[in-house]
Scaffold this active site. Structure first.
Site, short mmCIF file in Angstrom:
data_model
loop_
_atom_site.label_atom_id
_atom_site.label_comp_id
_atom_site.label_asym_id
_atom_site.label_seq_id
_atom_site.Cartn_x
_atom_site.Cartn_y
_atom_site.Cartn_z
N ARG A 149 -5.48 -11.40 -5.84
CA ARG A 149 -4.96 -12.69 -6.34
C ARG A 149 -6.10 -13.53 -6.88
O ARG A 149 -6.54 -14.48 -6.24
CB ARG A 149 -4.27 -13.47 -5.20
CG ARG A 149 -3.06 -12.79 -4.69
CD ARG A 149 -2.34 -13.51 -3.57
NE ARG A 149 -1.44 -12.55 -2.97
CZ ARG A 149 -1.77 -11.73 -1.99
NH1 ARG A 149 -2.97 -11.77 -1.45
NH2 ARG A 149 -0.90 -10.87 -1.52
N ASP A 164 -4.53 -6.34 2.93
CA ASP A 164 -3.32 -7.05 2.50
C ASP A 164 -2.03 -6.45 3.06
O ASP A 164 -1.08 -7.16 3.35
CB ASP A 164 -3.23 -6.97 0.97
CG ASP A 164 -3.24 -8.35 0.37
OD1 ASP A 164 -4.02 -9.17 0.87
OD2 ASP A 164 -2.47 -8.60 -0.56
N THR A 165 -2.03 -5.14 3.18
CA THR A 165 -0.80 -4.45 3.56
C THR A 165 -0.33 -4.83 4.97
O THR A 165 0.84 -5.12 5.19
CB THR A 165 -1.02 -2.93 3.51
OG1 THR A 165 -2.25 -2.64 4.19
CG2 THR A 165 -1.12 -2.44 2.08
N CYS A 205 0.43 7.17 3.17
CA CYS A 205 -0.61 6.24 3.63
C CYS A 205 -1.59 6.86 4.64
O CYS A 205 -1.18 7.36 5.68
CB CYS A 205 0.06 5.02 4.25
SG CYS A 205 -1.13 3.82 4.85
N LEU A 206 -2.86 6.76 4.31
CA LEU A 206 -3.93 7.24 5.21
C LEU A 206 -4.01 6.36 6.45
O LEU A 206 -4.39 6.82 7.52
CB LEU A 206 -5.26 7.19 4.44
CG LEU A 206 -6.53 7.52 5.20
CD1 LEU A 206 -6.56 8.99 5.60
CD2 LEU A 206 -7.75 7.19 4.35
N GLY A 207 -3.67 5.08 6.31
CA GLY A 207 -3.88 4.13 7.41
C GLY A 207 -2.64 3.87 8.25
O GLY A 207 -2.60 2.89 9.00
C1 HEM Z 1 1.76 -1.76 7.09
C2 HEM Z 1 0.66 -1.49 6.41
C3 HEM Z 1 0.56 -0.53 5.28
C4 HEM Z 1 1.51 -0.18 4.35
C5 HEM Z 1 2.94 -0.70 4.25
C6 HEM Z 1 0.89 0.80 3.48
C7 HEM Z 1 1.54 1.41 2.42
C8 HEM Z 1 1.00 2.43 1.68
C9 HEM Z 1 1.70 3.16 0.66
C10 HEM Z 1 3.13 2.89 0.22
C11 HEM Z 1 0.87 4.12 0.18
C12 HEM Z 1 1.20 5.17 -0.89
C13 HEM Z 1 0.71 4.74 -2.24
C14 HEM Z 1 1.13 5.70 -3.34
O1 HEM Z 1 1.88 6.63 -3.13
O2 HEM Z 1 0.66 5.47 -4.48
C15 HEM Z 1 -0.38 3.97 0.86
C16 HEM Z 1 -1.50 4.74 0.62
C17 HEM Z 1 -2.74 4.49 1.19
N1 HEM Z 1 -3.00 3.61 2.22
FE1 HEM Z 1 -1.69 2.39 3.12
N2 HEM Z 1 -0.40 1.00 3.87
C18 HEM Z 1 -0.64 0.23 4.98
C19 HEM Z 1 -1.83 0.15 5.69
C20 HEM Z 1 -2.99 0.80 5.38
C21 HEM Z 1 -4.24 0.67 6.09
C22 HEM Z 1 -4.45 -0.19 7.33
C23 HEM Z 1 -5.16 1.45 5.42
C24 HEM Z 1 -6.62 1.71 5.71
C25 HEM Z 1 -7.41 1.07 6.48
C26 HEM Z 1 -4.47 2.08 4.33
C27 HEM Z 1 -5.04 2.95 3.44
C28 HEM Z 1 -4.35 3.68 2.50
C29 HEM Z 1 -4.98 4.66 1.63
C30 HEM Z 1 -6.45 5.05 1.61
C31 HEM Z 1 -3.96 5.17 0.81
C32 HEM Z 1 -4.09 6.22 -0.28
C33 HEM Z 1 -3.81 7.59 0.28
C34 HEM Z 1 -3.90 8.70 -0.77
O3 HEM Z 1 -3.78 8.40 -1.94
O4 HEM Z 1 -4.08 9.85 -0.36
N3 HEM Z 1 -3.16 1.66 4.33
N4 HEM Z 1 -0.28 2.95 1.79
#
Ligand code: HEM
Length: 399
Positions: A169, A242-243, A349-351
């Protein structure tokens, strides 16, 4: 890949920048699901997939729906972020080394410290009888967890928030795309410079943390290059903060506005893990992910052309009655909740283990101390488009 305009017969059925839509998108999702297999938003030029079946198909077929697209203008990056902006099989090799580091047991080990931090934040406002939930709880809690995970000093919390906000933002007129891009590019430079220093430091003085792990891990018989480590850290900064903030805010806004549902959790805290999943489904804070087509594909009556951008509406898929019985009802005892709030397929999601631990612990700690609360009478919460963060969520309770 050059991105082309896509013809779509169902333009204008969604308006993703309408404040009513960003606050409560579920009725619009239901309308799209009922009427249009491929829809198009007023504010976007590319078509939207919304059915659960189509969305899961797209996410599971990266050879058709590719994640390799130029997002420099939106993200301030010089290169694709790893692993999100690269396709399998290269992406899968990076996931192998990252998944080890984000396993459920590793994330659970962070839980006691996260709970302590949640308690400290609550101590700071519980006697006051009110707080602005976003700034006083939803933003600082995941940020502290992220710094612990990365092995970075807690004193740098404000700097990290500034860097993350500078990309997501930028503080410029929202209609001024040139100013926004310039701000993002400058912030991107600062993010690269910050992590370049952290990498050099960990190479000289290894510690037990994520950056050190990335400097030492074996990747197909060689170490990761500095550029690869930077491209991973950049993504973790944007993906990890942010997520969780957005999910906490949306979940609490729902619970504050639905006292009967909230009282179920207070009476039976063992429902909280299930409630976390159901609120992830219902709110879907990361509501939309983009893909670019690597080949022509026909969905329903619409032919989508190679090179075109497609938006995948996770939020709509999560209320598709073909997958979720009684989909528009929020049910904390829902069984077989196969929501896709964390995506699906190779880029899932990795996280997610970290996020689930944070959400569960935060809701448990909050409801132990503040079981009865509501949105401050007369206040109008402000929800951001894109990642649906409750940027202003004033809550009150009797102190
Ligand atoms: C409630 C919290 C979260 C939600 C709703 C969320 C949601 C998502 C979603 C929908 C994707 C898929 C994106 C795609 O297909 O293009 C994603 C990928 C990813 N998320 Fe999360 N996320 C969350 C928390 C986190 C946290 C805490 C981390 C790391 C500290 C994280 C790291 C990542 C990474 C690295 C990817 C990419 C994985 C890949 O491309 O192989 N996320 N997340």
């Amino acid at each position: 890949m050059e991105q082309k305009e896509n013809p779509c017969p169902h333009t204008g059925v969604l308006n993703i920048i309408d404040p009513e839509y960003t606050a409560h998108p579920q009725p619009a999702y239901a309308r799209v699901l009922a009427n249009h297999r491929v829809a198009k938003s007023i504010a976007m030029h590319s078509p939207i997939l919304s059915r659960y079946e189509d969305v899961v198909f797209a996410l599971r077929h990266p050879e058709i729906f590719s994640s390799e697209m130029d997002m420099q203008v939106l993200l301030g990056t010089k290169r694709p972020m790893i692993p999100q902006q690269i396709d399998p099989p290269r992406q899968t090799r990076y996931r192998k080394i990252l998944d080890l580091r984000f396993s459920r047991p590793r994330m659970q080990a962070l839980e006691p410290e996260l709970r302590r931090h949640a308690q400290q934040l609550i101590d700071g406002f519980v006697e006051r009888g009110e707080c602005e939930f976003d700034q006083e709880f939803a933003v600082p809690l995941p940020c502290a967890a992220f710094l612990t995970l990365m092995g970075l000093p807690q004193e740098e919390l404000d700097l990290f928030l500034e860097l993350k906000n500078g990309i997501i933002r930028p503080p410029v007129d929202p209609m001024d795309m040139i100013a926004a891009t310039e701000f993002r590019m400058k912030t991107g430079e600062r993010i690269y410079a910050y992590f370049e220093k952290a990498i050099a430091d960990r190479r000289a003085r290894p510690q037990d943390d994520m950056v050190t792990y990335l400097t030492t891990v074996d990747f197909d018989g060689r170490p990761l290059s500095d550029e690869e480590i930077l491209d991973i850290c950049y993504l973790l900064l944007l993906g990890g903060l942010d997520t969780v903030t957005a999910t906490l805010g949306c979940s609490m806004a729902y619970l504050a506005s639905n006292p009967e549902q909230r009282r179920k959790l207070v009476a039976k805290p063992e429902l909280i893990p299930n409630a976390v999943e159901e609120l992830l489904r219902w709110e879907t804070p990361v509501s939309l992910v983009p893909r670019v087509l690597k080949q022509n594909v026909t969905i329903g009556d619409v032919e989508l052309r190679e090179g075109a951008l497609v938006n995948i509406l996770l939020g709509a898929a999560n209320v598709d009655p073909a997958e979720f019985p009684d989909a528009m009802n929020v049910d904390f005892e829902r069984e077989n909740n196969r929501h896709i709030s964390f995506g699906a397929g190779a880029h899932r999601c990795l996280g997610s283990h970290l996020a689930r631990m944070e959400l569960r612990a935060a809701l448990e700690e909050w409801h132990k101390r503040i079981p009865e609360y509501q949105i401050k009478p007369g206040a109008v919460p402000n929800v951001s488009p894109g990642i649906r963060e409750q940027l202003y969520l004033p809550l009150v309770w009797s102190a």
